[in-house]
Motif scaffolding. Structure first.
Motif, PDB file in Angstrom:
ATOM      1  N   UNK A 178       0.841  -1.193   0.000  1.00 35.23           N
ATOM      2  CA  UNK A 178       0.000   0.000   0.000  1.00 35.23           C
ATOM      3  C   UNK A 178       0.879   1.247   0.000  1.00 35.23           C
ATOM      4  N   UNK A 179       0.502   2.300  -0.712  1.00 30.34           N
ATOM      5  CA  UNK A 179      -0.627   2.353  -1.654  1.00 30.34           C
ATOM      6  C   UNK A 179      -0.240   1.690  -2.973  1.00 30.34           C
ATOM      7  N   UNK A 180      -1.231   1.086  -3.630  1.00 30.78           N
ATOM      8  CA  UNK A 180      -0.953   0.413  -4.894  1.00 30.78           C
ATOM      9  C   UNK A 180      -1.987   0.827  -5.931  1.00 30.78           C
ATOM     10  N   UNK A 181      -1.644   0.597  -7.175  1.00 30.31           N
ATOM     11  CA  UNK A 181      -2.542   0.918  -8.279  1.00 30.31           C
ATOM     12  C   UNK A 181      -3.641  -0.132  -8.374  1.00 30.31           C
ATOM     13  N   UNK A 182      -4.883   0.309  -8.491  1.00 27.64           N
ATOM     14  CA  UNK A 182      -5.990  -0.624  -8.663  1.00 27.64           C
ATOM     15  C   UNK A 182      -5.840  -1.407  -9.966  1.00 27.64           C
ATOM     16  N   UNK A 183      -5.284  -0.765 -10.977  1.00 26.74           N
ATOM     17  CA  UNK A 183      -5.078  -1.457 -12.255  1.00 26.74           C
ATOM     18  C   UNK A 183      -4.047  -2.578 -12.095  1.00 26.74           C
ATOM     19  N   UNK A 184      -2.995  -2.317 -11.314  1.00 25.56           N
ATOM     20  CA  UNK A 184      -1.997  -3.361 -11.070  1.00 25.56           C
ATOM     21  C   UNK A 184      -2.615  -4.505 -10.268  1.00 25.56           C
TER      22      UNK A 184
END
Length: 234
Positions: free
Chosen positions: A101-107
């Motif tokens: 976190x934080x991470x890309x929702x797409x990833x």
């Protein structure tokens, strides 16, 4: 529709993930703590689990270990802890991937889809009849490995393995006597363990020896080739 079980106590993050995955046409159930997650595992029957490491009632790694003992479905850890030691511990107790976190929702979506694709390819529906030749027995060893069902029996007992552990034993088993450098094994598993490294390979080998060897300290099957790597001995 793929079913995702999210075990996350943070309301903001939990709602964001649920909203995004539902928009991407996943069926999502969120549990707020470990007890809810374990209960949902039986009722919801998820295809993949997203697991936060910090929960009010469970240590995340302990819960991951418990989940892995119950289900073979992929587990992705989501955590704000980016330490390599934490990632290695997560893989050791059964995680298949780790998102910081934080991470890309797409990833996140891409990793979910990749794990689900590989899992479905390696776990065909039970109604399908598997050809006899896919069940491979290695005499006189007490190992029976079925590459299609991804099952391993040691001395007649079923052995639970993580996704990555099976990929490792499959690679070694299919090429007996071949010496694999750690770099070779890292490259082979990198598609499944995003943070695989030398230390993680050694941890996987140690866990496999505990599961298949009579005496893990004097392994008969998975041999160390000092200064190089490992090999599987018939």
């Amino acid at each position: 529709m793929d079913r995702i079980l999210l075990i996350e106590d943070d309301d903001i993050i939990g709602e964001m993930i649920c909203m995004y995955l539902k928009e991407e046409e996943f069926l999502v159930l969120r549990s707020h703590n470990g007890q809810e997650g374990l209960a949902a595992l039986h009722d919801f029957k998820p295809d993949l689990i997203l697991l936060d490491l910090i929960l009010p009632d469970f240590e995340g790694t302990d819960l991951c270990n418990s989940l892995r003992s119950i289900t073979p479905v992929p587990i992705i850890i989501i955590s704000s802890n980016a330490r390599v030691s934490e990632k290695i511990e997560a893989f050791t107790v059964g995680a298949d991937d780790y998102l910081c976190k934080p991470f890309s929702m797409h990833e996140m979506k891409a990793r979910i889809q990749a794990l689900l694709r590989r899992f479905k390819q390696s776990h065909p529906p039970e109604v399908q009849q598997l050809p006899v030749q896919q069940a491979v027995t290695v005499p006189p060893m007490d190992l029976n490995i079925n590459l299609e069902k991804r099952t391993l029996y040691v001395r007649g007992e079923s052995v639970e393995m993580t996704f990555s552990e099976f990929e490792l034993i499959r690679l070694l088993f299919e090429h007996p006597e071949r010496v694999y450098r750690r770099e070779d094994l890292i490259n082979a598993l990198r598609g499944f363990d995003s943070y695989i490294n030398d230390r993680a390979i050694d941890v996987h080998i140690t866990n496999l020896r505990r599961k298949i060897e009579i005496n893990p300290k004097e392994p008969k099957y998975i041999k160390t080739v000092w200064g190089v790597g490992y090999k599987f001995v018939l």
